[in-house]
Design a protein around this motif. Structure first.
Motif, PDB file in Angstrom:
ATOM      1  N   THR A   1      -8.827   8.393  19.306  1.00  0.00           N
ATOM      2  CA  THR A   1      -8.472   9.707  18.766  1.00  0.00           C
ATOM      3  C   THR A   1      -9.166   9.965  17.441  1.00  0.00           C
ATOM      4  O   THR A   1      -9.742  11.041  17.218  1.00  0.00           O
ATOM      5  CB  THR A   1      -6.950   9.816  18.590  1.00  0.00           C
ATOM      6  N   ASP A   2      -9.126   8.986  16.544  1.00  0.00           N
ATOM      7  CA  ASP A   2      -9.769   9.148  15.238  1.00  0.00           C
ATOM      8  C   ASP A   2     -11.284   9.285  15.388  1.00  0.00           C
ATOM      9  O   ASP A   2     -11.910  10.137  14.750  1.00  0.00           O
ATOM     10  CB  ASP A   2      -9.430   7.958  14.340  1.00  0.00           C
TER      11      ASP A   2
ATOM     12  N   GLY B   1     -12.875  10.340  18.002  1.00  0.00           N
ATOM     13  CA  GLY B   1     -13.113  11.640  18.614  1.00  0.00           C
ATOM     14  C   GLY B   1     -13.083  12.768  17.603  1.00  0.00           C
ATOM     15  O   GLY B   1     -13.907  13.692  17.647  1.00  0.00           O
ATOM     16  N   HIS B   2     -12.127  12.714  16.669  1.00  0.00           N
ATOM     17  CA  HIS B   2     -12.052  13.728  15.616  1.00  0.00           C
ATOM     18  C   HIS B   2     -13.279  13.689  14.714  1.00  0.00           C
ATOM     19  O   HIS B   2     -13.784  14.737  14.289  1.00  0.00           O
ATOM     20  CB  HIS B   2     -10.797  13.501  14.771  1.00  0.00           C
ATOM     21  N   LYS B   3     -13.766  12.501  14.430  1.00  0.00           N
ATOM     22  CA  LYS B   3     -14.876  12.362  13.488  1.00  0.00           C
ATOM     23  C   LYS B   3     -16.221  12.744  14.101  1.00  0.00           C
ATOM     24  O   LYS B   3     -17.100  13.271  13.414  1.00  0.00           O
ATOM     25  CB  LYS B   3     -14.928  10.922  12.948  1.00  0.00           C
TER      26      LYS B   3
ATOM     27  N   ASN C   1     -16.598  14.270  17.458  1.00  0.00           N
ATOM     28  CA  ASN C   1     -16.513  15.304  18.495  1.00  0.00           C
ATOM     29  C   ASN C   1     -16.983  14.826  19.865  1.00  0.00           C
ATOM     30  O   ASN C   1     -17.542  15.602  20.654  1.00  0.00           O
ATOM     31  CB  ASN C   1     -17.320  16.546  18.080  1.00  0.00           C
TER      32      ASN C   1
ATOM     33  N   GLY D   1     -13.736   7.099  22.782  1.00  0.00           N
ATOM     34  CA  GLY D   1     -13.723   8.383  22.091  1.00  0.00           C
ATOM     35  C   GLY D   1     -15.052   9.106  22.046  1.00  0.00           C
ATOM     36  O   GLY D   1     -15.153  10.175  21.425  1.00  0.00           O
TER      37      GLY D   1
ATOM     38  N   ASN E   1     -25.371  10.699  14.306  1.00  0.00           N
ATOM     39  CA  ASN E   1     -23.974  10.320  14.122  1.00  0.00           C
ATOM     40  C   ASN E   1     -23.894   8.803  14.009  1.00  0.00           C
ATOM     41  O   ASN E   1     -24.293   8.097  14.943  1.00  0.00           O
ATOM     42  CB  ASN E   1     -23.119  10.785  15.302  1.00  0.00           C
TER      43      ASN E   1
ATOM     44  N   LYS F   1     -23.413  12.815  10.280  1.00  0.00           N
ATOM     45  CA  LYS F   1     -22.025  12.366  10.254  1.00  0.00           C
ATOM     46  C   LYS F   1     -22.039  10.848  10.091  1.00  0.00           C
ATOM     47  O   LYS F   1     -22.460  10.134  11.000  1.00  0.00           O
ATOM     48  CB  LYS F   1     -21.301  12.745  11.543  1.00  0.00           C
TER      49      LYS F   1
ATOM     50  N   MET G   1      -2.686   7.770  13.029  1.00  0.00           N
ATOM     51  CA  MET G   1      -2.981   8.663  14.138  1.00  0.00           C
ATOM     52  C   MET G   1      -1.790   8.663  15.084  1.00  0.00           C
ATOM     53  O   MET G   1      -1.528   7.656  15.764  1.00  0.00           O
ATOM     54  CB  MET G   1      -4.230   8.199  14.891  1.00  0.00           C
ATOM     55  N   ASN G   2      -1.041   9.736  15.071  1.00  0.00           N
ATOM     56  CA  ASN G   2       0.109   9.875  15.978  1.00  0.00           C
ATOM     57  C   ASN G   2       1.097   8.719  15.850  1.00  0.00           C
ATOM     58  O   ASN G   2       1.602   8.181  16.844  1.00  0.00           O
ATOM     59  CB  ASN G   2      -0.366   9.986  17.429  1.00  0.00           C
TER      60      ASN G   2
END
Length: 396
Positions: free
Chosen positions: A70-71, A73-75, A77, A103, A193, A216, A228-229
């Motif tokens: 999740t983290d 993926g956020h960083k 995309n 991710g 990235n 990035k 995260m969650n």
């Protein structure tokens, strides 16, 4: 009677630590019970150290691979990411790599060679010489590596880490390309990235790839630096210092350990009347002479310690004094002369010939290494260490 012992190190057996356990109570009770059971007393400047593992476990500082994904993926995309300079470790990096791959769409895996930063070798320097390859300038594809060196298994683990890491990435549904170089800037030819996965050189790596045009750029210390969650996290080190817990989770480095060491010190002062130093330790700093591995996979040796452990040793070399300053003496006269010399030594011996050959390292790094070697990493069951006489010298 003249004192016969110098530094004494004891590994203390403790209960098996689980999430939610009160580490303050457990450490204090373990220390006091061990002294009572074995009949020894406490002294000022004793040291109590505890492994980072039991602190993090008591904190419940765990995270799932989904939290990592999740983290990531956020960083990034979900785009192609250059994963650069990871260490070669099933315990330290395999689950992290699975979470990263989960991710993103593609991983460009840039491996340093002939070894990672902690000394795990893909090939030997002799093999590079024989192949005519310069690790400081030559960039190898996976096909290049296999052509020159074939399939190489790690000396201790028996794992071909190239194949292993590639299989972990592809099992998560991501594509994988493997390249070999010691120049971090090479990664921008493949993707803008970048996730810097090195530990002690991470700041330089980030700086270099940014200067080369990466857009990035994050490090492992930036991943799970917040929850995260509801996951565990480490505000300062992120994923650095983490270990595999289960097939789908990791245990993070302990977060905010300073209040714990100070509380334990206070409790022990109340119970013993002595000022006892307390620290949390992770990997020590020593090199295996056969496997060439440095035990430095944690970002720091000690993430939390009491103030009395700040600084470096201020020591003289006894053999230098005996061979130089007092070479004309022997027996009781030599002992008296060296004792007096130590008692009257300068408060700062940096640069003095009498201090040459002493270890110029921080106290926490030295004591952490001593503790790590004592507790081991297997089934000794002694994650708490009691050290006495560490700050004594020949004159005490």
């Amino acid at each position: 009677m003249e004192r016969a012992l110098g530094t004494v190190v004891r590994g203390l057996r403790s209960p098996i630590i689980k999430e939610g356990d009160n580490m303050e109570n457990i450490v204090v009770e373990t220390v006091l019970n061990a002294a009572k059971s074995d009949g020894y007393t406490f002294m000022d400047r004793d040291i109590i150290s505890m492994t980072e593992s039991i602190v993090a476990r008591a904190q419940g500082n765990y995270a799932t691979l989904d939290a990592i994904a999740t983290d990531i993926g956020h960083k990034f995309n979900g785009e192609t990411v250059g994963v650069i300079f990871p260490i070669l470790s099933r315990n330290r990096f395999s689950n992290i790599l699975k979470g990263i791959a989960r991710g993103v769409g593609k991983v460009v895996l840039l491996l340093s060679y002939p070894s990672d930063e902690v000394g795990n070798h893909l090939v030997s320097l002799d093999e590079l010489d024989e192949a005519g390859i310069n690790p400081w300038s030559d960039v190898l594809t996976e096909a290049d590596f296999r052509k020159h060196f074939g399939f190489k298994k790690h000396h201790f683990t028996g794992v071909d880490y190239i194949e292993y890491y590639k299989s972990l990435i592809e099992a998560e549904g991501a594509n994988c390309e493997v390249i070999f170089s010691n120049d971090a800037k090479i990664i921008v030819d493949y993707t803008k990235n970048v996730l810097a996965c090195d530990i002690h050189s991470r700041s330089r790596t980030k700086r270099l790839v940014k200067a080369a045009g990466a857009e990035k750029v994050f490090g492992l210390d930036d991943v799970l630096s917040e929850s995260m969650n509801g996951s565990g996290f480490n505000t300062q080190y992120g994923l650095l210092g983490s270990n595999k817990a289960t097939e789908d989770s990791i245990k993070l480095f302990p977060d905010n350990g300073q209040p714990l060491v100070e509380a334990i010190q206070k409790r022990l002062k109340e119970a013993t009347g002595k000022v006892i130093e307390v620290m949390i330790y992770g990997d020590g700093a020593f090199k295996d002479p056969v496997g060439q591995i440095w035990e430095l996979a944690d970002p720091v040796v000690s993430p939390a310690y009491t103030i009395g452990l700040e600084g470096t040793p201020n020591e003289m070399k006894l053999k230098y004094l005996a061979d130089n300053n007092f070479s004309h003496l022997s027996g009781a006269e030599l002992k008296t002369a060296i004792t007096d010399h130590i008692v009257n030594k300068q408060s700062d011996l940096i640069g003095q010939m009498e201090a040459q050959g002493t270890t110029p390292r921080r106290l926490t790094d030295l004591i952490g290494s001593l503790s790590d070697l004592t507790s081991g990493s297997g089934d000794k069951g002694t994650p708490i260490i009691h050290i006495q006489g560490y700050f004594d010298n020949f004159s005490n």
